[in-house]
Each structure stands twice: as structure tokens, then as C-alpha cells.
Write a protein that holds these residues in place. Structure first.
Motif, PDB file in Angstrom:
ATOM      1  N   ALA A 113       1.556  21.671 -10.124  1.00  0.00           N
ATOM      2  CA  ALA A 113       0.218  21.586  -9.535  1.00  0.00           C
ATOM      3  C   ALA A 113      -0.741  20.778 -10.396  1.00  0.00           C
ATOM      4  O   ALA A 113      -1.761  20.271  -9.895  1.00  0.00           O
ATOM      5  N   LEU A 114      -0.444  20.640 -11.684  1.00  0.00           N
ATOM      6  CA  LEU A 114      -1.330  19.916 -12.593  1.00  0.00           C
ATOM      7  C   LEU A 114      -0.966  18.443 -12.736  1.00  0.00           C
ATOM      8  O   LEU A 114      -1.697  17.690 -13.386  1.00  0.00           O
ATOM      9  N   PHE A 115       0.140  18.029 -12.164  1.00  0.00           N
ATOM     10  CA  PHE A 115       0.566  16.635 -12.291  1.00  0.00           C
ATOM     11  C   PHE A 115      -0.503  15.651 -11.801  1.00  0.00           C
ATOM     12  O   PHE A 115      -0.807  14.668 -12.490  1.00  0.00           O
ATOM     13  N   PRO A 116      -1.066  15.848 -10.593  1.00  0.00           N
ATOM     14  CA  PRO A 116      -2.064  14.870 -10.133  1.00  0.00           C
ATOM     15  C   PRO A 116      -3.271  14.775 -11.062  1.00  0.00           C
ATOM     16  O   PRO A 116      -3.789  13.668 -11.311  1.00  0.00           O
ATOM     17  N   LEU A 117      -3.739  15.923 -11.591  1.00  0.00           N
ATOM     18  CA  LEU A 117      -4.912  15.902 -12.463  1.00  0.00           C
ATOM     19  C   LEU A 117      -4.595  15.237 -13.794  1.00  0.00           C
ATOM     20  O   LEU A 117      -5.396  14.439 -14.312  1.00  0.00           O
ATOM     21  N   VAL A 118      -3.430  15.541 -14.370  1.00  0.00           N
ATOM     22  CA  VAL A 118      -3.033  14.877 -15.616  1.00  0.00           C
ATOM     23  C   VAL A 118      -2.918  13.377 -15.397  1.00  0.00           C
ATOM     24  O   VAL A 118      -3.367  12.568 -16.226  1.00  0.00           O
ATOM     25  N   ASN A 119      -2.342  12.991 -14.290  1.00  0.00           N
ATOM     26  CA  ASN A 119      -2.208  11.572 -13.970  1.00  0.00           C
ATOM     27  C   ASN A 119      -3.577  10.909 -13.845  1.00  0.00           C
ATOM     28  O   ASN A 119      -3.769   9.766 -14.296  1.00  0.00           O
ATOM     29  N   GLU A 120      -4.517  11.623 -13.267  1.00  0.00           N
ATOM     30  CA  GLU A 120      -5.855  11.053 -13.052  1.00  0.00           C
ATOM     31  C   GLU A 120      -6.608  10.876 -14.364  1.00  0.00           C
ATOM     32  O   GLU A 120      -7.190   9.827 -14.628  1.00  0.00           O
ATOM     33  N   VAL A 121      -6.592  11.893 -15.228  1.00  0.00           N
ATOM     34  CA  VAL A 121      -7.427  11.848 -16.438  1.00  0.00           C
ATOM     35  C   VAL A 121      -6.774  11.059 -17.565  1.00  0.00           C
ATOM     36  O   VAL A 121      -7.471  10.580 -18.463  1.00  0.00           O
ATOM     37  N   ARG A 122      -5.446  10.918 -17.524  1.00  0.00           N
ATOM     38  CA  ARG A 122      -4.778  10.260 -18.652  1.00  0.00           C
ATOM     39  C   ARG A 122      -4.183   8.910 -18.325  1.00  0.00           C
ATOM     40  O   ARG A 122      -4.072   8.051 -19.201  1.00  0.00           O
ATOM     41  N   PHE A 123      -3.744   8.737 -17.073  1.00  0.00           N
ATOM     42  CA  PHE A 123      -2.981   7.529 -16.747  1.00  0.00           C
ATOM     43  C   PHE A 123      -3.556   6.763 -15.561  1.00  0.00           C
ATOM     44  O   PHE A 123      -2.852   6.007 -14.904  1.00  0.00           O
ATOM     45  N   GLY A 124      -4.829   6.963 -15.268  1.00  0.00           N
ATOM     46  CA  GLY A 124      -5.515   6.139 -14.280  1.00  0.00           C
ATOM     47  C   GLY A 124      -5.246   6.484 -12.832  1.00  0.00           C
ATOM     48  O   GLY A 124      -5.673   5.759 -11.934  1.00  0.00           O
ATOM     49  N   GLY A 125      -4.521   7.556 -12.566  1.00  0.00           N
ATOM     50  CA  GLY A 125      -4.294   7.968 -11.184  1.00  0.00           C
ATOM     51  C   GLY A 125      -3.305   7.120 -10.416  1.00  0.00           C
ATOM     52  O   GLY A 125      -3.266   7.179  -9.178  1.00  0.00           O
ATOM     53  N   ASN A 126      -2.498   6.340 -11.102  1.00  0.00           N
ATOM     54  CA  ASN A 126      -1.518   5.492 -10.424  1.00  0.00           C
ATOM     55  C   ASN A 126      -0.466   6.364  -9.736  1.00  0.00           C
ATOM     56  O   ASN A 126       0.189   7.182 -10.385  1.00  0.00           O
ATOM     57  N   PRO A 127      -0.277   6.209  -8.403  1.00  0.00           N
ATOM     58  CA  PRO A 127       0.703   7.044  -7.714  1.00  0.00           C
ATOM     59  C   PRO A 127       2.132   6.837  -8.208  1.00  0.00           C
ATOM     60  O   PRO A 127       2.958   7.743  -8.133  1.00  0.00           O
ATOM     61  N   GLN A 128       2.427   5.644  -8.705  1.00  0.00           N
ATOM     62  CA  GLN A 128       3.764   5.414  -9.247  1.00  0.00           C
ATOM     63  C   GLN A 128       4.005   6.274 -10.483  1.00  0.00           C
ATOM     64  O   GLN A 128       5.106   6.777 -10.712  1.00  0.00           O
ATOM     65  N   THR A 129       2.960   6.464 -11.277  1.00  0.00           N
ATOM     66  CA  THR A 129       3.083   7.322 -12.452  1.00  0.00           C
ATOM     67  C   THR A 129       3.312   8.766 -12.038  1.00  0.00           C
ATOM     68  O   THR A 129       4.120   9.486 -12.643  1.00  0.00           O
ATOM     69  N   LEU A 130       2.615   9.192 -11.002  1.00  0.00           N
ATOM     70  CA  LEU A 130       2.815  10.551 -10.501  1.00  0.00           C
ATOM     71  C   LEU A 130       4.265  10.755 -10.064  1.00  0.00           C
ATOM     72  O   LEU A 130       4.876  11.795 -10.332  1.00  0.00           O
ATOM     73  N   GLY A 131       4.819   9.753  -9.406  1.00  0.00           N
ATOM     74  CA  GLY A 131       6.221   9.830  -9.014  1.00  0.00           C
ATOM     75  C   GLY A 131       7.148   9.902 -10.214  1.00  0.00           C
ATOM     76  O   GLY A 131       8.177  10.589 -10.174  1.00  0.00           O
ATOM     77  N   LEU A 132       6.765   9.210 -11.299  1.00  0.00           N
ATOM     78  CA  LEU A 132       7.589   9.253 -12.509  1.00  0.00           C
ATOM     79  C   LEU A 132       7.633  10.652 -13.115  1.00  0.00           C
ATOM     80  O   LEU A 132       8.649  11.051 -13.696  1.00  0.00           O
ATOM     81  N   PHE A 133       6.540  11.401 -12.997  1.00  0.00           N
ATOM     82  CA  PHE A 133       6.541  12.773 -13.508  1.00  0.00           C
ATOM     83  C   PHE A 133       7.645  13.598 -12.840  1.00  0.00           C
ATOM     84  O   PHE A 133       8.436  14.273 -13.502  1.00  0.00           O
ATOM     85  N   LEU A 134       7.678  13.540 -11.522  1.00  0.00           N
ATOM     86  CA  LEU A 134       8.676  14.303 -10.775  1.00  0.00           C
ATOM     87  C   LEU A 134      10.088  13.796 -11.057  1.00  0.00           C
ATOM     88  O   LEU A 134      11.033  14.572 -11.197  1.00  0.00           O
ATOM     89  N   SER A 135      10.224  12.479 -11.154  1.00  0.00           N
ATOM     90  CA  SER A 135      11.540  11.906 -11.411  1.00  0.00           C
ATOM     91  C   SER A 135      12.045  12.277 -12.797  1.00  0.00           C
ATOM     92  O   SER A 135      13.244  12.506 -12.993  1.00  0.00           O
ATOM     93  N   ALA A 136      11.136  12.340 -13.783  1.00  0.00           N
ATOM     94  CA  ALA A 136      11.550  12.671 -15.147  1.00  0.00           C
ATOM     95  C   ALA A 136      12.143  14.071 -15.211  1.00  0.00           C
ATOM     96  O   ALA A 136      13.156  14.303 -15.889  1.00  0.00           O
ATOM     97  N   VAL A 137      11.527  15.016 -14.495  1.00  0.00           N
ATOM     98  CA  VAL A 137      12.068  16.378 -14.469  1.00  0.00           C
ATOM     99  C   VAL A 137      13.465  16.382 -13.847  1.00  0.00           C
ATOM    100  O   VAL A 137      14.393  17.020 -14.357  1.00  0.00           O
ATOM    101  N   ALA A 138      13.615  15.642 -12.740  1.00  0.00           N
ATOM    102  CA  ALA A 138      14.912  15.593 -12.067  1.00  0.00           C
ATOM    103  C   ALA A 138      15.962  14.900 -12.926  1.00  0.00           C
ATOM    104  O   ALA A 138      17.122  15.345 -12.981  1.00  0.00           O
ATOM    105  N   VAL A 139      15.590  13.834 -13.612  1.00  0.00           N
ATOM    106  CA  VAL A 139      16.540  13.126 -14.480  1.00  0.00           C
ATOM    107  C   VAL A 139      17.007  14.041 -15.605  1.00  0.00           C
ATOM    108  O   VAL A 139      18.201  14.074 -15.950  1.00  0.00           O
TER     109      VAL A 139
END
Length: 438
Positions: A243-269
Motif C-alpha cells: 500500500a505504501l509503494f505509490p507514496l514512496v514512488n511519489e516522494v522519492r522517485f518522481g512518481g514514474n509509473p515504470q518505477t512503481l512497476g519495478l517495485f512489484l517486479s523486484a519482489v516477484a524476481v
């Protein structure tokens, strides 16, 4: 100890388990495809986050309500029959989703009702389905079988959403739902081929087994089960990060949706990598210590994710968390099934199922509340460290869990905590028996 790759013994020498694994893997991939289609169709109908949030109610409530009922049912009648009936219900629900999409349905209520029906059937059959590996495999291969199931789930989590996007873009919603229906048909064919699996319960009434105690009483009365599920609840309730992924992405990495996808992919990898190397941990007999250690690493890795500055460091922390989660889930699932007497496996599996669903959902809610009062990085750090401390407390107060040893191939699952005894269960039915039972 020499690192070992994925232990494939359950697939090589056990046709019933192989059939079950293939059917489960295909149905998981189809389910992930349908999940994306439902999310996209609800957004198309409502354009509102309230509408997409309603999907959680349509799935979460049936899981809690019917999951517990399914546990009692699994300990009362033939578990194969339960899974056959509920898989047929899921197949019909998938066909219904496909039909409503072909008819260009504009009713949100109808769509969510079909989702709820499919989820209810799945929840009702989940406790019985969870008991299959321990009935089909010898004791020393149960963890390996669960690792194989987990890696197929992780693969579906990684590949399903990506393929669903392509399918929906090219052929629209009916194609995605048709894939789920086809996948459920494959799963149904696999279940039909399984041998009969009746509970070993002894209490009967009028020729029918009568459950004597609920799953919660069994869990609370056995320190290994209580400690194992408390470990899982501590990890998810206090440190669930999604639930915190979008907020972390927004405040730290500019809110790029590709970065948000990388968060989920990293857990799966991380999860897939751990699954591919799971032959190392599934051969360790100290399953309780392995689960405690993995759950502790999960908490520390998520605390690290909250404090990480560069993107590469954040992704590495998430990959470690995903790997730790896979190890923890595999060892916990094996321990729960092996430590529970067969007469109670359905009910205890229903408790495990509800905790596995409610813990992450409540954990995400807790994280959102804490982040709204402080910040996402602080909420992640506090949550991860709190989870690690809670797991350490479970370890300190549950000596039987720390000392638990997985039974050998010659030991019967479900005996005294940490000390299985008696002859082994039949690891697999013969080809002729499977054919006759199917």
C-alpha cells in the motif's frame, strides 16, 4: 552446505502431484489474467477508485466467510469431491465473466457478483486443496512440493499481469476471461484424475464424520502451529509494504509509473530466485528455525527499503524481501500440514488461509494509517523493525517451534509436535488406482 537448485523429485516420481501442479499452475496464470481484466473493466465502468476498491470487498469477504466453512467441509467429506465441486463453480463463474464481457455488460453489480461467486468457490475449496501435497507426497518431499507450487505462483504473478495487458489491448476483456475459463478447465481435468482423499477422522455420526474441534483450538493448543502462524501474522500485519509503494514512488522517485512497476517486479524476481534455489532449504529439517529466520529477514529488508536512497538499493531490498517471503511461506506451509493430524487438516488449513489473506490486507491498512500520520519511509522502517522484534518474541516464547524438525520419509506427518511417529502415508497412488478413482 552446497547450494541446491529447485527440488523436482515430486514432479519426477509422482503422477498425481504432477497433475495437480500442472492444473494449479495453469489456473494461477489464468486467474492473474482475469484479475487484471476485472480491475480494468471496473475502471472502465466507473472511472472511480471507489469502484476498484469494491473489488477488495467482493474478494476479501467471501474468502473470510467461506474459507472457514471450507475447513469444516474438508474434514467431513472426501476432499477431492470438495475441490471437484468448487473448481466446477470457479469454471462456471469464469464462463459467466466471459459472457458478460461479450454482452458488453454495463452493470458493476453483476460483474462484482460474478467475481464474488468465483472467489467464494475458490475459498470453499482452498482448505481441502491445501491438504493435497501432504497426502500425495512422502514427508521429506512436502516442502519441495510446496516450493514448486510457490514458484508457479510467483511466475504467474510476474507473467500474468504483463500478458493480460497485451491480451486486453489486442482482443479486449472477453479474451482475458476466456483464458481464465480455459485454465479452470485444465485445473478441473487435473483434479478429476486425483485419488480419493478422505479425512482420517475417527468421530462419526450416522456414518458421517463429525468435526470434534475447530481449527483455532487445534492451532492454539499446539505450540508449533501457534508459533508458526503467529510468525506469519507478525510479518504481514506489521510490515506489509504494498500500500505504501505509490507514496514512496511519489516522494522519492518522481512518481514514474515504470518505477512503481519495478517495485512489484523486484519482489516477484526475489521470490522466483528463492524458488529456483529452494532445493537448499527444503532439505533442511529445521523448518521452524528456517521460517523464523526468513521472516526476520523479511522485516529487516523492508525496513531497509524504507531507508534506501538510490533506486537500485530500494529494488535490492525488495528482492531480498521477496526471497525471504518465499522461504517463509514454503517452510510455514509444510510445517502446518505436517504437524496437523489429518482429521483436522481442513480446519487448520482454513485458519492458515484466513490469516494469509487477512494479515496482508490489515497490514496494508495499518501501513497506510501510519504513513498518513508520519511518512512512508518512516512507516516502512518502523513496520519492518517492529515485525522483526515481534518475530524474535515468538521465537523466544515458542521453544517447540525453534526445535521443530521436518519428518523423514519414514515418518508419519501429524504426530506429536516435532516428533512424528508411525508408518508413513502412501506417497502416491498407483497408476491403476488413480485411473479407477478418477
Amino acid at each position: 552446505m552446497r547450494a541446491r537448485f529447485l527440488d523436482t523429485r515430486p514432479l519426477r516420481g509422482n503422477r498425481p502431484f504432477r497433475d495437480l501442479w500442472i492444473g494449479t499452475s495453469v489456473s494461477q496464470l489464468g486467474g492473474q489474467t482475469a484479475n487484471v481484466a476485472v480491475l480494468a473493466q471496473v475502471w472502465d465502468l466507473t472511472g472511480s477508485p471507489v469502484g476498484t476498491g469494491a473489488i477488495g470487498l467482493a474478494t476479501g469477504l467471501p474468502i473470510i466467510l467461506f474459507g472457514l466453512l471450507g475447513g469444516t467441509l474438508a474434514d467431513t467429506v472426501d476432499r477431492r469431491s470438495v475441490v471437484r465441486a468448487t473448481t466446477a463453480g470457479q469454471l462456471l463463474a469464469a464462463v459467466g465473466l466471459c459472457a458478460q464481457a461479450l454482452a458488453d455488460n454495463r452493470s458493476l453489480l453483476l460483474l462484482l457478483a460474478l467475481v464474488a461467486v468465483g472467489t467464494s468457490c475458490g475459498a470453499l475449496g482452498a482448505p481441502a486443496r491445501r491438504t493435497f501435497p501432504v497426502r500425495l507426497l512422502p514427508g521429506d518431499q512436502v516442502a519441495a512440493g510446496l516450493a514448486l507450487t510457490n514458484i508457479s505462483f510467483q511466475t504467474a504473478m510476474l507473467a500474468g499481469p504483463a500478458s493480460a495487458g497485451l491480451i486486453i489491448a489486442r482482443w479486449d476483456f472477453p479474451a482475458a476471461y476466456a483464458i481464465q475459463a480455459a485454465a479452470m478447465a485444465v485445473s478441473m481435468a487435473a483434479v478429476i484424475r486425483l485419488p480419493a482423499m478422505r479425512s482420517d477422522g475417527t468421530g462419526t455420526t450416522g456414518g458421517r464424520r463429525r468435526p470434534e474441534r475447530g481449527g483455532w483450538r487445534i492451532v492454539l493448543g499446539r505450540p508449533t502451529l501457534r508459533g508458526s502462524l503467529a510468525t506469519d501474522l507478525s510479518a504481514t500485519l506489521l510490515a506489509m509494504p504494498v500500500a505504501l509503494f505509490p507514496l514512496v514512488n511519489e516522494v522519492r522517485f518522481g512518481g514514474n509509473p515504470q518505477t512503481l512497476g519495478l517495485f512489484l517486479s523486484a519482489v516477484a524476481v526475489g521470490g522466483i530466485t528463492a524458488g529456483l534455489l529452494s532445493g537448499t532449504v527444503t532439505r533442511w529439517r529445521r523448518g521452524g528455525l528456517v521460517q523464523l529466520a526468513a521472516a526476520g529477514v523479511w522485516g529487516l529488508a523492508l525496513a531497509g527499503f524504507g531507508l534506501a536512497g538510490p533506486l537500485w538499493a530500494a529494488l535490492c531490498c525488495l528482492a531480498v524481501a521477496g526471497a525471504a517471503d518465499t522461504v517463509s511461506v514454503v517452510t510455514r506451509s509444510a510445517l502446518v500440514q505436517l504437524e496437523t493430524p489429518d482429521a483436522y487438516r481442513g480446519r487448520v488449513s482454513s485458519v492458515e488461509h484466513v490469516i494469509g489473506v487477512a494479515g496482508p490486507e490489515l497490514g496494508n491498512f495499518r501501513g497506510g494509517l501510519l504513513a498518513s500520520a508520519t511518512s512512508a519511509p518512516l512507516a516502512l522502517a518502523v513496520g519492518g523493525l517492529s515485525a522483526t522484534l515481534a518475530i524474535a518474541a515468538v521465537a523466544a516464547t515458542h521453544a517447540p517451534l525453534r526445535g521443530y524438525r521436518t519428518p523423514s520419509a519414514a515418518a508419519k506427518p501429524g504426530g506429536a509436535p516435532g516428533k512424528p511417529d508411525g508408518p508413513p502415508p502412501q506417497p502416491a497412488a498407483s497408476e491403476a488406482a488413480v485411473t479407477a478413482a478418477g
